[in-house]
Design a protein around this motif. Structure first.
Motif, short mmCIF file in Angstrom:
data_model
loop_
_atom_site.label_atom_id
_atom_site.label_comp_id
_atom_site.label_asym_id
_atom_site.label_seq_id
_atom_site.Cartn_x
_atom_site.Cartn_y
_atom_site.Cartn_z
N PHE A 1 0.81 -1.21 0.00
CA PHE A 1 0.00 0.00 0.00
C PHE A 1 0.85 1.27 0.00
O PHE A 1 0.48 2.27 -0.63
N ILE A 2 2.00 1.25 0.67
CA ILE A 2 2.84 2.44 0.78
C ILE A 2 3.30 2.96 -0.58
O ILE A 2 3.19 4.16 -0.86
N SER B 1 7.38 15.95 5.43
CA SER B 1 6.41 16.31 4.40
C SER B 1 6.52 15.35 3.21
O SER B 1 7.62 15.06 2.73
N GLY B 2 5.40 14.84 2.77
CA GLY B 2 5.37 13.89 1.66
C GLY B 2 5.33 12.44 2.08
O GLY B 2 5.07 11.55 1.25
N THR B 3 5.58 12.16 3.38
CA THR B 3 5.47 10.78 3.87
C THR B 3 4.03 10.31 3.69
O THR B 3 3.09 11.02 4.04
N ARG C 1 2.80 6.90 -5.11
CA ARG C 1 2.57 7.12 -6.54
C ARG C 1 1.43 8.10 -6.79
O ARG C 1 1.48 8.91 -7.70
N ILE C 2 0.38 8.00 -5.97
CA ILE C 2 -0.76 8.91 -6.17
C ILE C 2 -0.62 10.18 -5.34
O ILE C 2 -1.55 10.98 -5.24
N LYS C 3 0.58 10.33 -4.73
CA LYS C 3 0.93 11.55 -3.99
C LYS C 3 -0.01 11.83 -2.81
O LYS C 3 -0.40 12.97 -2.58
N PHE C 4 -0.36 10.76 -2.08
CA PHE C 4 -1.13 10.92 -0.85
C PHE C 4 -0.14 11.08 0.31
O PHE C 4 0.00 10.22 1.17
#
Length: 330
Positions: free
Chosen positions: A26-27, A51-53, A32-35
């Motif tokens: 899932f990670i 930020s971005g994790t 990839r979808i920038k969640f």
């Protein structure tokens, strides 16, 4: 239903295995979808590197929890209601996360609609629970007594609403450091496994075990440095689960003991806001919640988390002492 501790362990292992399988899959998808997590500029500067994790890992917690629970829900209405509370609050958290991540609105869900949805979910849970007819849920066990209860009577629902909403938002506030909310909560959940067993509430043992296993699996990826955050999806779901279990066991008063970290974290925010208001801009803490105050005082993040774990373990031990008057064998 006469489930055993072995059943709870089986459910825990099932959820644990599900989590450690799902997380690595899932990670990368979330990346990839920038969640990714948006870190607010007014927080500790050391957190900007996070930020971005990937966030919204609460989805994994809920899925693995359901995998460990599903085999034990047939004709088990109390467990079904606890699962309902968990998913309902998790869905509210999901909306909040979606607004933050996809809509790029850092503050997320607006306070009033978020509160109203939480109130609705808690009210439905309490209404359905009070109509099961298989327990006196308005009788709250009193810690450190011998078979003493507080009969809340017609105040059962309003008092329980206050406790549920307070717990849900307390867990949410605690979720601010890597592994903090998940680690503290797995300890609290473990306490309730043995409390349920001691109170002969064996029908809910498997779902409590499933929650513990799911959190243990998630901790492998959520401890410092975190590869994924649970987001509000996870923290609200966990708060809903903890509160629902406490009410079902007639142990909401025990949350002030075993959930002391939630209480203190929430109190620190309230104190900060009131002090700021009445002193016209001064701060009582360097930053609230309390874990940020400790960080800004020079204590490393991992050590703050460890201290909070130790405090929770100690409070759970005190919680066990507080049950001695009405739990056999503990």
């Amino acid at each position: 239903m006469n489930f055993t501790l072995e059943t709870a362990i089986f459910a825990a292992l099932l959820s644990f295995i599900a989590n450690i399988i799902i997380c690595p899959l899932f990670i990368p998808v979330l990346k990839r979808i920038k969640f990714g997590q948006h870190v607010r500029d007014d927080g500790p500067k050391s957190h900007l590197q996070k930020s971005g994790t990937p966030t919204m890992g609460g989805i994994i917690i809920i899925i693995s929890f359901l995998i460990g629970s599903v085999f034990f829900l047939n004709n088990n209405l109390k467990s079904v209601l606890v699962v309902f509370a968990t998913i309902s609050f998790g869905f509210i958290g999901f909306i909040d996360d979606y607004i933050k991540v996809v809509k790029k609105r850092s503050l997320g869900f607006r306070a009033l609609p978020k509160f109203l949805l939480q109130l609705l979910a808690a009210t439905i849970f309490l209404f359905l629970l009070s109509n099961l007819g298989d327990g006196y849920y308005n009788l709250f066990l009193v810690p450190f007594t011998t078979n003493m209860y507080i009969n809340t009577g017609i105040l059962f629902i309003p008092i329980s609403l206050f406790i549920i909403l307070g717990t849900v938002n307390g867990v949410n506030i605690t979720d601010g450091l890597d592994g903090l909310a998940s680690g503290v909560t797995v300890l609290v959940v473990t306490f309730f496994v043995f409390a349920a067993y001691g109170l002969y509430n064996n029908d809910i043992l498997p779902i409590i075990g499933a929650a513990a296993g799911s959190l243990l699996g998630f901790l492998l990826f959520n401890t410092y440095p975190a590869k994924i955050f649970m987001g509000d999806t996870g923290s609200l779901a966990l708060g809903g689960f903890i509160a629902a279990i406490a009410v079902v066991l007639r142990m909401p008063l025990f949350l002030a003991i075993v959930g002391l970290i939630y209480v203190v974290e929430t109190a620190s925010v309230i104190i900060q806001v009131l002090y700021f208001k009445f002193t016209k801009g001064k701060r009582f803490f360097k930053m609230a919640p309390l874990h940020h105050h400790f960080e800004l005082s020079g204590i490393p993040e991992s050590k703050v988390v460890a201290i909070f774990y130790i405090v929770t373990v100690a409070m759970c031990l005190i919680g066990f002492l507080a049950t001695r008057g009405f739990i056999d064998g503990l």
